[in-house]
Design a protein around this motif. Structure first.
Motif, PDB file in Angstrom:
ATOM      1  N   LEU A   1      88.113 -33.329  31.543  1.00  0.00           N
ATOM      2  CA  LEU A   1      87.715 -31.360  31.815  1.00  0.00           C
ATOM      3  C   LEU A   1      87.589 -30.302  30.705  1.00  0.00           C
ATOM      4  O   LEU A   1      88.403 -30.982  29.080  1.00  0.00           O
ATOM      5  N   ILE A   2      86.646 -29.751  30.656  1.00  0.00           N
ATOM      6  CA  ILE A   2      86.353 -29.061  29.799  1.00  0.00           C
ATOM      7  C   ILE A   2      86.657 -26.945  29.672  1.00  0.00           C
ATOM      8  O   ILE A   2      85.941 -26.768  30.594  1.00  0.00           O
ATOM      9  N   PHE A   3      87.382 -26.699  29.126  1.00  0.00           N
ATOM     10  CA  PHE A   3      87.866 -25.196  29.003  1.00  0.00           C
ATOM     11  C   PHE A   3      87.855 -24.277  28.305  1.00  0.00           C
ATOM     12  O   PHE A   3      86.947 -24.985  26.860  1.00  0.00           O
ATOM     13  N   GLY A   4      87.423 -23.370  27.955  1.00  0.00           N
ATOM     14  CA  GLY A   4      87.441 -22.461  26.848  1.00  0.00           C
ATOM     15  C   GLY A   4      86.985 -20.712  27.220  1.00  0.00           C
ATOM     16  O   GLY A   4      86.956 -21.026  28.495  1.00  0.00           O
ATOM     17  N   ARG A   5      87.005 -20.252  26.227  1.00  0.00           N
ATOM     18  CA  ARG A   5      85.891 -18.394  27.047  1.00  0.00           C
ATOM     19  C   ARG A   5      84.947 -18.491  27.820  1.00  0.00           C
ATOM     20  O   ARG A   5      84.193 -19.601  26.796  1.00  0.00           O
ATOM     21  N   SER A   6      84.214 -17.816  28.399  1.00  0.00           N
ATOM     22  CA  SER A   6      82.733 -17.627  28.771  1.00  0.00           C
ATOM     23  C   SER A   6      81.751 -17.227  26.885  1.00  0.00           C
ATOM     24  O   SER A   6      82.737 -16.533  26.478  1.00  0.00           O
ATOM     25  N   GLY A   7      80.885 -17.543  27.284  1.00  0.00           N
ATOM     26  CA  GLY A   7      80.139 -17.592  25.780  1.00  0.00           C
ATOM     27  C   GLY A   7      80.247 -18.562  25.010  1.00  0.00           C
ATOM     28  O   GLY A   7      78.984 -18.840  24.153  1.00  0.00           O
ATOM     29  N   SER A   8      81.066 -19.816  25.319  1.00  0.00           N
ATOM     30  CA  SER A   8      81.844 -20.266  24.346  1.00  0.00           C
ATOM     31  C   SER A   8      80.298 -21.924  23.998  1.00  0.00           C
ATOM     32  O   SER A   8      80.598 -22.874  23.054  1.00  0.00           O
ATOM     33  N   GLY A   9      80.031 -22.381  24.991  1.00  0.00           N
ATOM     34  CA  GLY A   9      78.816 -22.709  25.096  1.00  0.00           C
ATOM     35  C   GLY A   9      79.269 -24.374  25.921  1.00  0.00           C
ATOM     36  O   GLY A   9      78.347 -25.165  25.672  1.00  0.00           O
ATOM     37  N   LYS A  10      80.135 -24.405  26.664  1.00  0.00           N
ATOM     38  CA  LYS A  10      80.866 -25.204  27.131  1.00  0.00           C
ATOM     39  C   LYS A  10      78.833 -25.943  28.267  1.00  0.00           C
ATOM     40  O   LYS A  10      78.803 -26.891  28.504  1.00  0.00           O
ATOM     41  N   THR A  11      77.716 -24.471  29.525  1.00  0.00           N
ATOM     42  CA  THR A  11      77.695 -25.124  29.907  1.00  0.00           C
ATOM     43  C   THR A  11      76.131 -25.478  29.130  1.00  0.00           C
ATOM     44  O   THR A  11      75.504 -26.550  29.277  1.00  0.00           O
ATOM     45  N   THR A  12      76.323 -24.945  27.278  1.00  0.00           N
ATOM     46  CA  THR A  12      75.163 -25.630  26.921  1.00  0.00           C
ATOM     47  C   THR A  12      75.816 -27.282  26.726  1.00  0.00           C
ATOM     48  O   THR A  12      74.425 -27.806  26.665  1.00  0.00           O
ATOM     49  N   LEU A  13      76.740 -27.711  26.625  1.00  0.00           N
ATOM     50  CA  LEU A  13      76.815 -29.154  26.421  1.00  0.00           C
ATOM     51  C   LEU A  13      76.709 -29.943  27.092  1.00  0.00           C
ATOM     52  O   LEU A  13      75.864 -31.175  26.972  1.00  0.00           O
ATOM     53  N   LEU A  14      76.874 -28.996  28.659  1.00  0.00           N
ATOM     54  CA  LEU A  14      75.991 -30.364  29.414  1.00  0.00           C
ATOM     55  C   LEU A  14      75.098 -29.803  29.896  1.00  0.00           C
ATOM     56  O   LEU A  14      74.256 -30.904  30.314  1.00  0.00           O
ATOM     57  N   GLN A  15      74.151 -29.108  29.275  1.00  0.00           N
ATOM     58  CA  GLN A  15      72.935 -29.363  29.437  1.00  0.00           C
ATOM     59  C   GLN A  15      72.297 -30.215  28.703  1.00  0.00           C
ATOM     60  O   GLN A  15      71.215 -31.433  28.171  1.00  0.00           O
ATOM     61  N   LEU A  16      73.028 -30.395  27.166  1.00  0.00           N
ATOM     62  CA  LEU A  16      72.455 -31.019  26.283  1.00  0.00           C
ATOM     63  C   LEU A  16      72.921 -32.988  26.803  1.00  0.00           C
ATOM     64  O   LEU A  16      72.380 -33.655  26.569  1.00  0.00           O
ATOM     65  N   ILE A  17      73.789 -32.737  27.542  1.00  0.00           N
ATOM     66  CA  ILE A  17      74.232 -34.163  28.043  1.00  0.00           C
ATOM     67  C   ILE A  17      74.064 -34.823  28.993  1.00  0.00           C
ATOM     68  O   ILE A  17      72.979 -35.824  28.686  1.00  0.00           O
ATOM     69  N   ALA A  18      73.089 -33.880  29.972  1.00  0.00           N
ATOM     70  CA  ALA A  18      72.263 -34.075  30.645  1.00  0.00           C
ATOM     71  C   ALA A  18      70.695 -34.824  30.723  1.00  0.00           C
ATOM     72  O   ALA A  18      69.847 -35.001  31.213  1.00  0.00           O
ATOM     73  N   GLY A  19      70.403 -33.761  29.305  1.00  0.00           N
ATOM     74  CA  GLY A  19      68.950 -33.721  28.826  1.00  0.00           C
ATOM     75  C   GLY A  19      68.346 -32.817  29.055  1.00  0.00           C
ATOM     76  O   GLY A  19      66.748 -33.350  29.041  1.00  0.00           O
ATOM     77  N   LEU A  20      68.924 -31.931  29.714  1.00  0.00           N
ATOM     78  CA  LEU A  20      68.245 -30.767  29.935  1.00  0.00           C
ATOM     79  C   LEU A  20      67.678 -30.513  28.840  1.00  0.00           C
ATOM     80  O   LEU A  20      67.153 -29.166  28.431  1.00  0.00           O
ATOM     81  N   SER A  21      68.913 -29.653  27.993  1.00  0.00           N
ATOM     82  CA  SER A  21      67.775 -29.589  26.243  1.00  0.00           C
ATOM     83  C   SER A  21      68.166 -30.044  25.623  1.00  0.00           C
ATOM     84  O   SER A  21      68.789 -31.807  25.880  1.00  0.00           O
ATOM     85  N   LYS A  22      67.333 -29.463  24.121  1.00  0.00           N
ATOM     86  CA  LYS A  22      67.283 -31.277  23.273  1.00  0.00           C
ATOM     87  C   LYS A  22      68.221 -30.452  21.884  1.00  0.00           C
ATOM     88  O   LYS A  22      68.407 -29.351  21.677  1.00  0.00           O
ATOM     89  N   PRO A  23      68.773 -31.666  21.313  1.00  0.00           N
ATOM     90  CA  PRO A  23      69.505 -30.682  20.140  1.00  0.00           C
ATOM     91  C   PRO A  23      68.643 -30.666  19.376  1.00  0.00           C
ATOM     92  O   PRO A  23      68.834 -31.396  18.955  1.00  0.00           O
ATOM     93  N   THR A  24      69.023 -29.618  18.630  1.00  0.00           N
ATOM     94  CA  THR A  24      68.604 -29.383  17.404  1.00  0.00           C
ATOM     95  C   THR A  24      68.814 -30.572  16.109  1.00  0.00           C
ATOM     96  O   THR A  24      67.719 -31.136  15.438  1.00  0.00           O
TER      97      THR A  24
END
Length: 215
Positions: free
Chosen positions: A19-42
């Motif tokens: 489980l990942i928790f933290g404040r809104s806007g910290s990048g949690k959803t972005t991390l999930l999208q990177l893991i799922a391949g929906l976004s590409k890491p820089t």
């Protein structure tokens, strides 16, 4: 800049619920999208590491392929596109023609997925939007389970549900963690705490730190 090593406890006896928790806007959803391949890491790459029961790596880290990851978005019912449950589940299936063996394989996967999430009693002709909130979440899970992922990630799986549906989804996740590895982003820490094997806090600068859930 993202360079993440994902440690997945994937022995034959015990799988994990992270489980990942933290404040809104910290990048949690972005991390999930990177893991799922929906976004590409820089920069950097995403690897998966498997461990034995005694906590030792049982192989070298390997690149995590997006095809091995299923993702259920926050409010997944907003993305339903079909007029009935069956078409919704098979919407993402390969469209090439296949023989009897392929059709039997897909039918078997469909049956297992429906059973896993408790949708056996739902008519496949039913409009997905007519289902209750809890059953819509079950359907969203079934869609991903048909693909038989190694890792299933969920973004706020309890969001927008009433108390009964939330309890049903928690129970469902408890059952699913016995079958595959789950990685969840959520603010609902108390309701999910009993399921969690490992947790991380994401700081506002995007750094992920291992941390026990707050009591």
């Amino acid at each position: 800049m993202w360079s993440i090593l994902i440690n997945v406890f994937a022995s034959q006896i015990e799988l994990s619920f992270g489980l990942i928790f933290g404040r809104s806007g910290s990048g949690k959803t972005t991390l999930l999208q990177l893991i799922a391949g929906l976004s590409k890491p820089t920069s950097g790459s995403i690897y998966i590491q498997r461990y034995t029961d005694d906590g030792h790596p049982n192989q070298s880290p390997e690149l995590l392929h997006p095809r091995r990851v299923g993702i259920v978005f926050q409010f997944p019912e907003r993305y339903f596109v079909a007029d009935n449950v069956l078409d919704e589940i098979i919407f993402g299936w390969p469209r090439q023609r296949g023989g009897l063996q392929l059709r039997e394989l897909l039918a078997s996967r469909l049956q297992k997925a429906m059973t896993s999430v408790g949708l056996n009693g739902i008519s496949l002709d039913k409009d997905p939007q007519s289902l209750s909130g809890g059953y819509k979440r079950r359907l969203a899970l079934a869609i991903q389970l048909v693909q038989m992922p190694d890792l299933l990630i969920l973004d706020e799986p309890l969001a927008g549900l009433d108390w009964k549906a939330r309890a049903d989804v928690v129970k469902l996740l408890k059952d699913l963690k016995e079958k595959l590895t789950l990685l969840v982003v959520s603010h609902d820490l108390k309701e999910l705490a009993s399921l969690v094997d490992q947790s991380w806090r994401m700081e506002m600068d995007g750094v992920l730190k291992s941390e026990r859930l707050p009591v």
